[in-house]
Design a protein around this motif. Structure first.
Motif, short mmCIF file in Angstrom:
data_model
loop_
_atom_site.label_atom_id
_atom_site.label_comp_id
_atom_site.label_asym_id
_atom_site.label_seq_id
_atom_site.Cartn_x
_atom_site.Cartn_y
_atom_site.Cartn_z
N VAL A 124 0.84 -1.20 0.00
CA VAL A 124 0.00 0.00 0.00
C VAL A 124 0.87 1.25 0.00
N GLY A 125 1.61 1.42 -1.05
CA GLY A 125 2.40 2.63 -1.22
C GLY A 125 3.76 2.53 -0.55
N VAL A 126 4.41 3.69 -0.48
CA VAL A 126 5.74 3.78 0.11
C VAL A 126 5.75 4.92 1.13
N VAL A 127 6.59 4.76 2.16
CA VAL A 127 6.74 5.79 3.18
C VAL A 127 7.95 6.64 2.80
N VAL A 128 7.74 7.96 2.79
CA VAL A 128 8.81 8.89 2.42
C VAL A 128 8.84 10.06 3.40
N GLY A 129 9.97 10.73 3.45
CA GLY A 129 10.10 11.95 4.24
C GLY A 129 9.60 13.15 3.46
N LEU A 130 9.68 14.32 4.08
CA LEU A 130 9.14 15.54 3.47
C LEU A 130 9.81 15.87 2.14
N ASP A 131 11.13 15.81 2.06
CA ASP A 131 11.82 16.16 0.81
C ASP A 131 11.43 15.21 -0.32
N GLU A 132 11.39 13.92 -0.03
CA GLU A 132 11.04 12.94 -1.06
C GLU A 132 9.57 13.10 -1.49
N PHE A 133 8.69 13.41 -0.53
CA PHE A 133 7.28 13.68 -0.85
C PHE A 133 7.18 14.86 -1.81
N TYR A 134 7.86 15.92 -1.47
CA TYR A 134 7.87 17.13 -2.30
C TYR A 134 8.39 16.81 -3.71
N ASN A 135 9.53 16.15 -3.78
CA ASN A 135 10.13 15.83 -5.08
C ASN A 135 9.29 14.87 -5.89
N HIS A 136 8.63 13.95 -5.23
CA HIS A 136 7.80 12.95 -5.94
C HIS A 136 6.72 13.63 -6.79
N PHE A 137 6.06 14.61 -6.23
CA PHE A 137 4.95 15.23 -6.95
C PHE A 137 5.36 16.40 -7.84
N LEU A 138 6.49 17.01 -7.56
CA LEU A 138 6.90 18.12 -8.42
C LEU A 138 7.80 17.69 -9.57
N PHE A 139 8.53 16.59 -9.41
CA PHE A 139 9.53 16.26 -10.42
C PHE A 139 9.37 14.89 -11.04
N SER A 140 8.34 14.12 -10.67
CA SER A 140 8.23 12.76 -11.21
C SER A 140 7.31 12.67 -12.41
N GLU A 141 6.58 13.68 -12.69
CA GLU A 141 5.61 13.61 -13.79
C GLU A 141 6.27 14.01 -15.10
#
Length: 141
Positions: A124-141
């Motif tokens: 059920v998904g992955v656990v990430v810290g704040l920086d990784e959360f931020y980067n996931h949605f701003l730079f992964s698309e």
């Protein structure tokens, strides 16, 4: 920027659920948070900037973690019998009028969704810290 906060004070949640709609060709990521005082929906950039203060001043035990769950996984796997809302013979809030959410495999797996233990992924998904959360949605698309 939470409705639960008073006078811009910090709020510490044991868990809090938001929906982040990822970026597309036509739109940047958007956050849907039912407890925010920001716009609904709100741009991901504005939400992160105005909601999350720096972690440099926080005790390690209060630093944030996020469980990022793809919508298809959430819809296929999430189940709650609402037992987390009931204690000592009382409901903590009036339960929704619709039946509890179940899957063919499970009647209650909410703990797998709110756990921030990275070793308990349970698909059920992955656990990430704040920086990784931020980067996931701003730079992964």
């Amino acid at each position: 920027m939470q409705q639960a906060a008073q006078h811009n004070e910090m709020i510490i949640w044991d868990y809090h659920v938001i929906l982040v709609r990822g970026a597309s060709d036509k739109c940047s990521p958007l956050v849907y948070d039912l407890d925010t005082t920001l716009a609904f929906p709100c741009s991901f950039q504005e939400y992160v900037t105005r909601t999350f203060r720096t972690e440099k001043e926080m005790r390690v035990k209060f630093q944030r973690f996020f469980r990022v769950v793809p919508a298809s996984v959430y819809l296929d796997k999430f189940a709650s019998d609402r037992s987390h809302m009931y204690a000592d013979g009382k409901w903590s809030a009036t339960p929704p009028s619709y039946p509890p959410i179940q899957t063919p495999e499970d009647t209650n797996n909410i703990e797998a969704f709110w756990s921030m233990d990275p070793s308990l992924q349970d698909g059920v998904g992955v656990v990430v810290g704040l920086d990784e959360f931020y980067n996931h949605f701003l730079f992964s698309e």
